[in-house]
Design an enzyme around this catalytic site. Structure first.
Site, PDB file in Angstrom:
ATOM      1  N   LYS A 168       8.458  43.664  20.222  1.00 15.98           N
ATOM      2  CA  LYS A 168       7.874  44.305  18.955  1.00 15.98           C
ATOM      3  C   LYS A 168       8.202  45.754  18.988  1.00 15.98           C
ATOM      4  O   LYS A 168       8.094  46.144  19.946  1.00 15.98           O
ATOM      5  CB  LYS A 168       6.468  44.063  18.498  1.00 15.98           C
ATOM      6  N   ASP A 198      11.288  42.613  16.501  1.00 15.66           N
ATOM      7  CA  ASP A 198      10.302  42.370  15.338  1.00 15.66           C
ATOM      8  C   ASP A 198       9.992  43.906  14.986  1.00 15.66           C
ATOM      9  O   ASP A 198       9.011  44.380  15.558  1.00 15.66           O
ATOM     10  CB  ASP A 198       9.310  41.283  15.600  1.00 15.66           C
ATOM     11  N   GLU A 224      13.576  40.930  12.975  1.00  9.88           N
ATOM     12  CA  GLU A 224      12.537  40.234  11.937  1.00  9.88           C
ATOM     13  C   GLU A 224      12.001  41.458  10.903  1.00  9.88           C
ATOM     14  O   GLU A 224      11.705  42.642  11.479  1.00  9.88           O
ATOM     15  CB  GLU A 224      11.176  39.595  12.651  1.00  9.88           C
ATOM     16  N   ASP A 249       9.958  37.238   7.430  1.00 10.73           N
ATOM     17  CA  ASP A 249       8.545  36.941   8.018  1.00 10.73           C
ATOM     18  C   ASP A 249       7.393  37.021   6.946  1.00 10.73           C
ATOM     19  O   ASP A 249       7.264  36.149   6.057  1.00 10.73           O
ATOM     20  CB  ASP A 249       8.287  37.603   9.365  1.00 10.73           C
ATOM     21  N   LYS A 276       4.984  30.810   9.921  1.00  5.93           N
ATOM     22  CA  LYS A 276       3.609  30.965  10.382  1.00  5.93           C
ATOM     23  C   LYS A 276       2.889  30.128   9.608  1.00  5.93           C
ATOM     24  O   LYS A 276       2.384  30.561   8.291  1.00  5.93           O
ATOM     25  CB  LYS A 276       3.224  32.251  10.645  1.00  5.93           C
TER      26      LYS A 276
END
Length: 363
Positions: A168, A198, A224, A249, A276
């Site tokens: 991240k 991400d 992402e 995402d 997700k």
């Protein structure tokens, strides 16, 4: 044989405590408030099905003050209805009952029902992960934080056998994050370690392309959500010109109809999408995204949204029905001090269902 059944519903709060300050570009997470949904029926005596609901703060459509009251209302409505035991019909009935504005509740209800009709043994679908203990490849997740904390996580993931690392980025300065990735790549070539990043929308349309050009030097697999969701023309341009493959995402959240799903993917043309189920409206909605993406030649992988092992188990089994080759984002079972004990085990960069290990109490 398909038949109609009635159920009773019970909601059990599940406050989860992180083992560390989990940094994202939207802030630091220290706890997550989830809820278990337990369904019982006289048609399935002595067992219960279980699902999990829990909004992500600042991201989920159901991150709202009346979430628990809304979930209670759905539970009472469920007790007044009859539901099919046929999986497709059941999913359609749940989608009609629970609005998209409560995606994690829909996910919990789907999971609990499917668990119940499969005998209450935490088997959600026929799938190789549960039935044959076939492992699923996963990425190792590196959370945002100070440079030494991130560096320590990277070493732990590589030492644990992960060959796909997802980092991240966007919480500390980009140069420091780039240097951390550079150190990995200097030691491990692209054929040894796959690197994903991400950004959670941390870049701006003005600076995104320059940062993507720098990330290209490190042979990054994908990024992402480089910019905030909803900037369709800017994202479409990035997807066209980015030297690093882009995965969508947050862009997928809150899209109610298949025609809109298709329109967004056709317009933006990402290389990948990240799925997700808790955020997208459950397993049925996620299956629609997969069908559309595959029809357009867009790759995908599935990711948990900080569920406990209950939700993670359901997502892993769902992912396994597609026999995924790409590493999935399903390594979050070790995040919490008080996660529910389960057969889920991470080993050598794979998630396994070790049937020798029992499920813990879920009261």
């Amino acid at each position: 044989m398909n038949r109609k059944v009635r159920v009773s519903a019970e909601i059990v709060p599940l406050p989860l405590r992180f083992k560390f300050d989990a940094g994202t570009s939207r802030g630091v997470l220290r706890e997550k408030h989830n809820y278990l949904l337990k369904l019982r029926s006289p048609d399935f005596p002595g067992v219960f099905g279980i699902g999990e609901a829990g909004p992500l703060v600042g991201l989920s459509l159901d991150d709202r003050p009346d979430f628990f009251a809304s979930m209670q209302h759905i539970a009472k409505t469920v007790e007044q209805c009859s539901f099919s035991t046929d999986r497709k019909a059941l999913m359609d009935e749940i989608a009609a009952l629970v609005p998209l504005e409560l995606p994690s509740v829909r996910f919990a209800l789907e999971t609990a029902f499917l668990d119940l009709v499969n005998g209450g043994i935490r088997r959600i679908f026929p799938n190789s992960f549960f039935d044959d203990q076939a492992p699923i490849p996963i990425n190792g997740l590196v959370w945002m934080g100070k440079a030494d904390f991130m560096e320590r996580q990277i070493k732990e993931k590589i030492d644990a056998g992960f060959r796909c690392i997802k980092m991240k980025i966007g919480a500390i300065d980009f140069d420091t994050e780039w240097e951390l990735l550079y150190q990995i790549r200097k030691r491990y070539g692209k054929n040894e370690i796959t690197l994903r990043v991400d950004a959670n929308g941390a870049f701006t349309p003005a600076d995104a392309l320059a940062k993507l050009e720098r990330l290209k030097e490190l042979n990054i697999h994908s990024i992402e959500q480089p910019i905030q969701a909803g900037q369709y023309d800017e994202m479409a341009a990035l997807c066209r010109h980015s030297p690093v493959p882009i995965a969508l995402d947050e862009e997928l959240i809150g899209i109610p109809r298949e025609s809109e799903m298709r329109s967004i993917l056709s317009h933006l043309k990402p290389t990948y999408i990240i799925l997700k189920p808790t955020l997208l409206g459950g397993l049925g909605a996620t299956a629609k995204w997969i069908s559309i993406a595959e029809g357009l030649g867009i790759g995908w992988w599935m990711t948990s949204a900080l569920e406990s092992n209950v939700g993670l188990n359901a997502i892993a089994q769902f992912a396994a029905t597609y026999s995924p080759d790409l590493p999935q984002g399903l390594g979050t079972g070790q995040l919490y001090h008080n996660n529910i004990e389960s057969p889920l085990t991470v080993r050598d960069g794979y998630l396994w269902y070790d049937a020798r290990r029992p499920w813990g109490a879920m009261e």
